[in-house]
Design an enzyme around this catalytic site. Structure first.
Site, mmCIF file in Angstrom:
data_model
loop_
_atom_site.group_PDB
_atom_site.id
_atom_site.type_symbol
_atom_site.label_atom_id
_atom_site.label_comp_id
_atom_site.label_asym_id
_atom_site.label_seq_id
_atom_site.Cartn_x
_atom_site.Cartn_y
_atom_site.Cartn_z
ATOM 1 N N SER A 40 0.798 -1.188 -0.088
ATOM 2 C CA SER A 40 0.109 0.090 -0.016
ATOM 3 C C SER A 40 0.955 1.118 0.035
ATOM 4 O O SER A 40 1.839 1.432 0.907
ATOM 5 C CB SER A 40 -0.789 0.197 1.229
ATOM 6 O OG SER A 40 -1.731 -0.982 1.412
ATOM 7 N N TYR B 231 -8.901 -10.503 2.661
ATOM 8 C CA TYR B 231 -9.964 -9.621 2.929
ATOM 9 C C TYR B 231 -10.815 -9.081 1.722
ATOM 10 O O TYR B 231 -12.027 -8.855 1.765
ATOM 11 C CB TYR B 231 -9.819 -8.486 3.763
ATOM 12 C CG TYR B 231 -9.050 -7.531 3.281
ATOM 13 C CD1 TYR B 231 -9.454 -6.513 2.273
ATOM 14 C CD2 TYR B 231 -7.490 -7.371 3.888
ATOM 15 C CE1 TYR B 231 -8.699 -5.596 1.771
ATOM 16 C CE2 TYR B 231 -6.812 -6.422 3.275
ATOM 17 C CZ TYR B 231 -7.279 -5.478 2.291
ATOM 18 O OH TYR B 231 -6.535 -4.500 1.732
ATOM 19 N N GLU B 232 -10.283 -9.320 0.529
ATOM 20 C CA GLU B 232 -10.924 -8.945 -0.752
ATOM 21 C C GLU B 232 -12.044 -10.109 -0.980
ATOM 22 O O GLU B 232 -12.815 -9.675 -1.920
ATOM 23 C CB GLU B 232 -10.101 -8.675 -1.905
ATOM 24 C CG GLU B 232 -9.253 -7.411 -1.388
ATOM 25 C CD GLU B 232 -8.289 -7.117 -2.832
ATOM 26 O OE1 GLU B 232 -8.737 -6.626 -3.578
ATOM 27 O OE2 GLU B 232 -7.123 -7.317 -2.576
ATOM 28 N N HIS C 223 -7.207 4.455 6.287
ATOM 29 C CA HIS C 223 -6.634 3.957 5.196
ATOM 30 C C HIS C 223 -5.709 5.170 4.576
ATOM 31 O O HIS C 223 -4.472 5.092 4.243
ATOM 32 C CB HIS C 223 -7.603 3.396 4.077
ATOM 33 C CG HIS C 223 -6.870 2.561 3.250
ATOM 34 N ND1 HIS C 223 -5.800 1.845 3.229
ATOM 35 C CD2 HIS C 223 -6.650 3.026 1.707
ATOM 36 C CE1 HIS C 223 -5.207 1.426 2.145
ATOM 37 N NE2 HIS C 223 -5.997 1.992 1.125
ATOM 38 N N HIS D 69 -5.382 -9.442 -1.285
ATOM 39 C CA HIS D 69 -5.570 -9.592 0.104
ATOM 40 C C HIS D 69 -7.004 -10.599 0.224
ATOM 41 O O HIS D 69 -7.762 -10.691 -0.754
ATOM 42 C CB HIS D 69 -5.951 -8.407 0.850
ATOM 43 C CG HIS D 69 -4.923 -7.174 0.365
ATOM 44 N ND1 HIS D 69 -4.958 -6.346 -0.497
ATOM 45 C CD2 HIS D 69 -3.806 -6.791 1.325
ATOM 46 C CE1 HIS D 69 -3.845 -5.714 -0.480
ATOM 47 N NE2 HIS D 69 -3.300 -5.895 0.698
ATOM 48 N N ASN E 245 1.737 3.693 11.001
ATOM 49 C CA ASN E 245 0.750 4.389 11.788
ATOM 50 C C ASN E 245 1.033 3.463 13.074
ATOM 51 O O ASN E 245 1.625 2.197 12.975
ATOM 52 C CB ASN E 245 -0.635 4.103 11.430
ATOM 53 C CG ASN E 245 -1.122 2.513 11.256
ATOM 54 O OD1 ASN E 245 -0.868 1.889 10.094
ATOM 55 N ND2 ASN E 245 -1.477 1.832 12.237
ATOM 56 N N ALA F 88 2.569 -1.899 4.006
ATOM 57 C CA ALA F 88 2.498 -1.167 5.210
ATOM 58 C C ALA F 88 1.980 -1.680 6.569
ATOM 59 O O ALA F 88 1.302 -2.662 6.328
ATOM 60 C CB ALA F 88 1.403 0.029 4.482
ATOM 61 N N HIS G 105 -3.415 0.246 -4.537
ATOM 62 C CA HIS G 105 -2.805 -0.987 -5.242
ATOM 63 C C HIS G 105 -3.193 -1.124 -6.819
ATOM 64 O O HIS G 105 -4.335 -1.282 -6.965
ATOM 65 C CB HIS G 105 -3.296 -2.112 -4.581
ATOM 66 C CG HIS G 105 -2.875 -2.550 -3.208
ATOM 67 N ND1 HIS G 105 -1.786 -3.381 -2.930
ATOM 68 C CD2 HIS G 105 -3.259 -1.952 -1.969
ATOM 69 C CE1 HIS G 105 -1.585 -3.220 -1.545
ATOM 70 N NE2 HIS G 105 -2.267 -2.561 -1.090
ATOM 71 N N MET H 146 -2.255 -6.819 7.114
ATOM 72 C CA MET H 146 -3.069 -7.733 6.585
ATOM 73 C C MET H 146 -2.591 -8.291 5.195
ATOM 74 O O MET H 146 -3.468 -8.884 4.667
ATOM 75 C CB MET H 146 -4.351 -6.912 6.196
ATOM 76 C CG MET H 146 -4.941 -6.230 7.366
ATOM 77 S SD MET H 146 -6.445 -4.972 6.708
ATOM 78 C CE MET H 146 -6.651 -3.971 8.230
ATOM 79 N N SER H 147 -1.415 -8.265 5.207
ATOM 80 C CA SER H 147 -0.736 -8.862 3.998
ATOM 81 C C SER H 147 0.423 -9.993 4.167
ATOM 82 O O SER H 147 0.801 -10.070 5.277
ATOM 83 C CB SER H 147 -0.459 -7.999 2.941
ATOM 84 O OG SER H 147 0.537 -7.121 3.324
HETATM 85 N N1 HPA Z 1 -3.228 -2.609 11.154
HETATM 86 C C1 HPA Z 1 -3.341 -3.558 10.178
HETATM 87 N N2 HPA Z 1 -2.869 -3.356 8.921
HETATM 88 C C2 HPA Z 1 -2.313 -2.232 8.644
HETATM 89 C C3 HPA Z 1 -2.326 -1.356 9.651
HETATM 90 C C4 HPA Z 1 -2.712 -1.462 10.826
HETATM 91 O O1 HPA Z 1 -2.437 -0.706 12.141
HETATM 92 N N3 HPA Z 1 -1.499 -0.168 9.092
HETATM 93 C C5 HPA Z 1 -1.114 -0.600 7.832
HETATM 94 N N4 HPA Z 1 -1.715 -2.036 7.519
#
Ligand code: HPA
Length: 275
Positions: free
Chosen positions: A30, A85-86, A247, A83, A235, A113, A61, A211-212
């Site tokens: 990302s 989750y998609e 996001h 992903h 973050n 990310a 993406h 998540m990846s």
């Molecule tokens: N959690 C899950 N996935 C992420 C995060 C997060 O804090 N930051 C970027 N992708």
């Protein structure tokens, strides 16, 4: 159609369009897609054109396979990833990695990310993944093993090659780019974690969450590839600071580190021994 036949079809399509024979591949996470623009003499294949590839539905993406030269070396870049989750199955998520293996790729750089699980890792930091924790969801290797891809029971003692991590640390030193190192925790998303989940992952020994990456890495290791994982901390995990997560913020931080990230990755591509 059997998955192996789908992989053969997808790979044959790619092979037919490209003029290089890359052994090194890079998956861009990302907000980190800009590296693909550095590829020289690029051949760009949108995922939608490649048989059995799914297209990426996530903002940040693009969903393109780019081949060409980086640092004079043939590479294949997956600009945008798929992903779980998609709504895809794990087998669909890792389909591109299986095609990479069939193309002859044996070195994989996976980027993402990630949220930080510790005050020591701050937005903008780059983290070498030393290891991962996957608590939930299927393995991409679940189901009948396809022996062409790898063994039934897959060794995971050095999934993020120590040799390559050492090499990357040298690159970081030369470029004066600070690198953290830590354990990446895989969560399936698409909700961000609760504050309690973040606390749990920290207690379990993680430094970052996302998540990846882990499905692709399991598949790559299964296929005998050497893997490097690199997280951009975008973050603080939920509850580490008292702020909601968006996001857009994650994409923005990814873009802020773009230059450093590209410099580091180009240096790694130049330094990774060809054999
Ligand atoms: N959690 C899950 N996935 C992420 C995060 C997060 O804090 N930051 C970027 N992708």
């Amino acid at each position: 159609m059997e998955q192996i036949d789908q992989v053969k079809e997808g790979t044959a399509y790619i092979e037919d369009k490209i003029s290089v024979k890359p052994r090194l591949a890079i998956v861009l996470g990302s907000g980190l897609g800009a590296l693909a623009d550095r590829v020289e003499d690029p051949v760009v294949l949108p995922y939608g054109e490649i048989p059995h590839f799914h297209t990426s539905t996530v903002q940040g993406h693009s969903g393109r396979l780019v081949t060409g030269l980086l640092q004079g070396r043939p590479v294949v870049v997956l600009q945008g990833r798929l992903h779980y989750y998609e709504g895809l199955s794990m087998a669909e998520v890792v389909f591109p990695v299986r095609c990479l293996k069939m193309l002859g790729v044996d070195k994989l750089i996976v980027t993402n990310a990630a949220g930080s699980l510790t005050p020591d890792f701050q937005p903008g930091d780059l983290m070498l993944i030393r290891d991962h924790i996957k608590l939930v969801t299927d393995s991409p290797l679940r189901g009948r093993n396809i022996d062409e891809f790898g063994p039934r029971f897959n060794d995971m003692s050095d999934p993020y090659s120590k040799e390559i991590r050492d090499l990357v640390k040298e690159c970081g030193k030369k470029l004066n780019i600070e690198l953290k190192e830590g354990v990446y925790c895989y969560m399936p998303g698409p909700s961000y974690e609760t504050a309690s989940e973040v606390r749990m992952l920290g207690l379990l020994g993680g430094q970052a969450v996302g998540m990846s990456t882990v499905p692709e890495v399991i598949t790559a290791v299964h296929g005998g590839m050497k893997v490097l994982g690199l997280s951009c901390i975008t973050n603080m995990g939920t509850g580490i600071v008292d702020q909601p997560l968006h996001h857009e913020e994650i994409i923005r931080v990814g873009e802020q580190v773009r230059k450093t990230f590209i410099t580091l990755l180009e240096s790694i591509v130049g330094a990774w021994p060809p054999n």
